[in-house]
Scaffold this motif. Structure first.
Motif: not given
Length: 300
Positions: A259-283
Motif C-alpha cells: 500500500k501507499h503511505l498516506t493518500e498521496e504516497g511518499l517519495s524519497k531520493r537516493m544520493y551518491a556522496a563523494t569528495r568534490e575532487e573525485d566526482t569527475m574521475v572517470p570511473f
C-alpha cells in the motif's frame, strides 16, 4: 657508487644488442653518448663492465651483477610507471563504498559487476562496518563513495542525485489493514514493525512519517535480511515499510499486500556522496551513471 635507472637500462640494452651501435639505437641516444656513459659508469664502479674485444660484446662479472640488478629493478619501475599513468588517466584507483541503505544491495551488486568489467584496474570494496558513520568515513578518506537518502551540508562533499523511490507498506494479505486504500501514521500504533538494524533517523518509515506525526508503533523488531523480513511479514509476525524496488518480488504474490503511505504516497531520493575532487574521475562518474540506471530497472 651512484647508480641511475639509465645506467641499468644501458647495461640491459648492450647485453640484448651485443654491440654499441644497436644498443644506442635502442636507447635513442648517439653511440658517442653511450660510450661516454659506459666510461663514466666504469670509473664509478672501478672496474670494466664489458669485454670489448669479443663479438658480440660480453659482460664482465661486474657487468653481470648489474644486469641481474636491472632484471629485478626495471620491471618494477615499469610497473609503477604504468600504475601512475593509469591513475593520471583515471583508469585505476580505489572505490571503497559505504551504504546507509540495507535494501540497496539488491541493485548495488549488479552495478558493481558492470563496473568491474568496465574498470578492471579499480580496487572495489564494500566497507560495511563503516555504514553507521559513512559520511564521516568519507571525509576521513576511509571510503570513497557513500549511498544515502539523507544529504547534509558538508564542506568538500558533493551529493549527486541518483533516483527517486517510494517507500511502501507491506503486510500479509490476511492482515486487518489489507483492505485499506492507503496507510497513515496512526495505523502503526498497534503494529509490530519490522525494520533493518539501523538508527531510526535512517529508516524511511520513521524519518518521513512516524516521527513527524509523533506516532510510536506497538513494538519494533530489527531484522538483518530483506528475505527474512518478507518471510515474517507473510507469516503475520509484523508489518514493514520497504523501497518499491524491494517489493517488486511480491507484487504478484497472493501472500502479500502493498500500500501507499498516506493518500498521496511518499517519495524519497537516493544520493551518491563523494569528495568534490573525485566526482569527475572517470570511473567514479561511471559508477554514478550506473547507480542512476540500474535501480530504475528493478522499479519497473
Amino acid at each position: 657508487m651512484y647508480l641511475e635507472f639509465r645506467h641499468l637500462r644501458t647495461i640491459r640494452a648492450i647485453h640484448q644488442a651485443g654491440n654499441l651501435a644497436r644498443a644506442a639505437d635502442m636507447l635513442h641516444i648517439t653511440q658517442s653518448a653511450l660510450s661516454h656513459q659506459i666510461k663514466a659508469l666504469e670509473e664509478q664502479v672501478g672496474m670494466e663492465l664489458f669485454h670489448r674485444r669479443t663479438k658480440p660484446m660480453k659482460l664482465s662479472p661486474a657487468g653481470i651483477k648489474l644486469l641481474r640488478l636491472s632484471e629485478r629493478v626495471l620491471p618494477e619501475i615499469a610497473a609503477i610507471e604504468e600504475e601512475f599513468r593509469a591513475l593520471h588517466e583515471g583508469r585505476s584507483g580505489r572505490l571503497h563504498i559505504a551504504i546507509e541503505c540495507h535494501a540497496c544491495f539488491d541493485w548495488l551488486f549488479p552495478v558493481l559487476d558492470k563496473l568491474r568489467h568496465a574498470w578492471p584496474e579499480v580496487d572495489l570494496d564494500i566497507r560495511q562496518r563503516l555504514a553507521f558513520d559513512a559520511l564521516e568515513a568519507l571525509r576521513r578518506e576511509e571510503v570513497d563513495f557513500v549511498i544515502t537518502s539523507d544529504p547534509v551540508d558538508l564542506p568538500g562533499i558533493a551529493f549527486s542525485p541518483l533516483f527517486d523511490y517510494e517507500p511502501r507498506f507491506v503486510a500479509a494479505s490476511t492482515h486487518p489493514l489489507a483492505d485499506r486504500d492507503f496507510i497513515e501514521a496512526e495505523d502503526f500504533e498497534e503494529e509490530m514493525v519490522l525494520t533493518y538494524p539501523v538508527e531510526r533517523s535512517k529508516i524511511d518509515l520513521f524519518s518521513a512519517l512516524l516521527t513527524p506525526a509523533r506516532v510510536e508503533p506497538r513494538a519494533v523488531r530489527q531484522v538483518e535480511m530483506t528475505e527474512v523480513i518478507l518471510m515474517l511479514v507473510a507469516a503475520g509476525r509484523g508489518v514493514a515499510v520497504m523501497p518499491d524496488w524491494v517489493l517488486r518480488s511480491v507484487k504478484s504474490n497472493p501472500d502479500y499486500v502493498t500500500k501507499h503511505l498516506t493518500e498521496e504516497g511518499l517519495s524519497k531520493r537516493m544520493y551518491a556522496a563523494t569528495r568534490e575532487e573525485d566526482t569527475m574521475v572517470p570511473f567514479m562518474a561511471h559508477m554514478i551513471r550506473l547507480c542512476r540506471s540500474e535501480p530504475v530497472k528493478l522499479q519497473r
